[in-house]
Design an enzyme around this catalytic site. Structure first.
Site, PDB file in Angstrom:
ATOM      1  N   THR A 105       0.813  -1.226   0.000  1.00  0.00           N
ATOM      2  CA  THR A 105       0.000   0.000   0.000  1.00  0.00           C
ATOM      3  C   THR A 105       0.845   1.274   0.000  1.00  0.00           C
ATOM      4  O   THR A 105       0.314   2.362   0.083  1.00  0.00           O
ATOM      5  CB  THR A 105      -0.906   0.038   1.237  1.00  0.00           C
ATOM      6  N   ARG A 106       2.139   1.125  -0.079  1.00  0.00           N
ATOM      7  CA  ARG A 106       2.970   2.325  -0.098  1.00  0.00           C
ATOM      8  C   ARG A 106       2.798   3.092  -1.401  1.00  0.00           C
ATOM      9  O   ARG A 106       2.487   2.537  -2.442  1.00  0.00           O
ATOM     10  CB  ARG A 106       4.447   1.959   0.036  1.00  0.00           C
TER      11      ARG A 106
END
Lengths: 214, 171
Positions: free
Chosen positions: A3-4
């Site tokens: 999710t970065r």
């Protein structure tokens, strides 16, 4: 799932016309993705240049100190994601990244030209930066051809030298003119160089304070 | 008649002798024996536009102490002025209760009054040098014994600003 946000997300955003940060926040709010993969297409070319306070002639050692001048380029197809402002200090405590200069163009050549022009008007003074070095990379024929790889720097930039010698007389001339103007006004007057007749915003805005002074 | 100014610069570590004089709207310079003629204009944001026979260029210039930084089309230079400027950017105060200016500048405001009691660290004067304001604070607890300057006054290096009589070390 990762999710970065990528550090290169501006490139994705420029090439796809999306806003990944906004989308990420919307998704975190529980809302659906605003588009499907099939709706996303790549247009043109985007390039990201990371502007660092570092010295390419000293093995890219961080260059610390106050940013006396930061003048960012602007214009069509130019985006600057910056974390510092003029007057800020580059300290040893953080990564010496000044900004990410991102450009978009219809072709790779157009994007490169735009990046070079933007870098040439990206004035950062007070610390050393990699701006001249970035321009040199962009101007390598192999880079223009898209022929680059992880060994590119070692292969093509090994013999790079700053071109500042060719430019030295102009720098000397302007400094001399600025000093002449400054000194002729008398050192007892306040102010900076060359504002003899014309009131500058600094004169009319009133006094400002540099943090940490006094 | 315009005067010629000779400047001993050091650019990127190399010595360079530059002479400069104004000739109407033009500038005439001699750099390392070469004559240079140009027009130069500084806009309100501090950016210089310079026109030589080679064309027009934009340059950014910044000063810090006796160093000058120049940016032109991606290339940066550092020029050092050996004798012209004081090494220190800010107006600093030479110790003791009698305050003296360490740099030319201007008195923006005298905050205290004659006879006023002040405590160490309290702001007494505000000075301005190179567009930066500096607060001059009391070096110790005491009473303002004399004020030698007024607001708006220009001051030279070494000028006496204010005398402070230290209070008795009773505390």
């Amino acid at each position: 799932m990762n999710t970065r946000l990528q550090v290169e997300h501006p490139v994705t955003e420029l090439a796809t016309g999306t806003d990944l940060v906004r989308t990420q926040i919307r998704v975190a709010e529980g809302r659906p993705l605003p588009w499907t993969q099939a709706e996303i297409s790549i247009r043109g070319h985007a390039i990201e240049c990371r502007i660092y306070a570092e010295d390419p002639e000293q093995d890219f050692r961080p260059s610390l100190g106050e940013l006396l001048v930061v003048s960012e380029p602007s214009g069509p197809g130019i985006r600057v994601d910056s974390g510092v402002r003029q007057g800020d200090e580059v300290t040893m405590f953080y990564d010496p990244l000044i900004a990410k200069l991102c450009v978009h163009g219809d072709t790779r050549a157009a994007a490169i030209d735009r990046a070079v022009a933007a870098l040439k008007s990206y004035a950062v003074l007070g610390v050393k930066t990699n701006i001249e070095y970035l321009i040199a990379i962009l101007q390598q024929p192999k880079f223009a051809q898209g022929d680059f790889h992880t060994g590119f720097i070692a292969e093509h930039m090994d013999r790079w030298r700053s071109g500042r010698d060719a430019d030295a007389d102009l720098a000397l001339a302007v400094t001399a003119v600025a000093e002449y103007t400054h000194l002729r006004r008398g050192s007892a007057t306040s102010g900076d160089e060359g504002t003899e007749e014309m009131p500058t915003p600094w004169d009319t805005l009133g006094h400002f304070r540099i943090k940490g002074m006094g | 008649v315009s005067q010629t100014m000779k400047l001993n610069f050091k650019i990127d570590g190399e010595d360079a002798l530059v002479s400069v004089r104004a000739d109407g709207t033009d500038w005439r310079l001699e750099i390392g024996g070469q004559e240079v003629q140009l027009q130069a204009e500084r806009d309100q944001t501090g950016v210089w536009t310079v026109e030589t026979h080679q064309g027009r260029r934009r340059l950014w210039l910044a000063r810090r102490g006796n160093e000058r930084y120049i940016f032109c089309e991606g290339i940066s230079h550092t020029i050092v002025l050996p004798d012209l400027e004081h090494d220190d950017d800010e107006a600093t105060i030479t110790g003791g209760p009698n305050l003296m200016a360490d740099m030319p500048g201007k008195v923006v405001k005298v905050v205290v009054e004659l006879g006023q009691e002040v405590s160490a660290g309290q702001t007494m004067l505000i000075l301005e040098s190179m567009k930066m304001e500096t607060e001059i604070t009391a070096t110790c607890d005491g009473v303002v014994a004399a004020i030698h300057v007024t607001g708006g006054q220009l001051i030279a290096q070494g000028d006496r600003l204010l005398d402070l009589t230290p209070s008795e070390a009773s505390s």
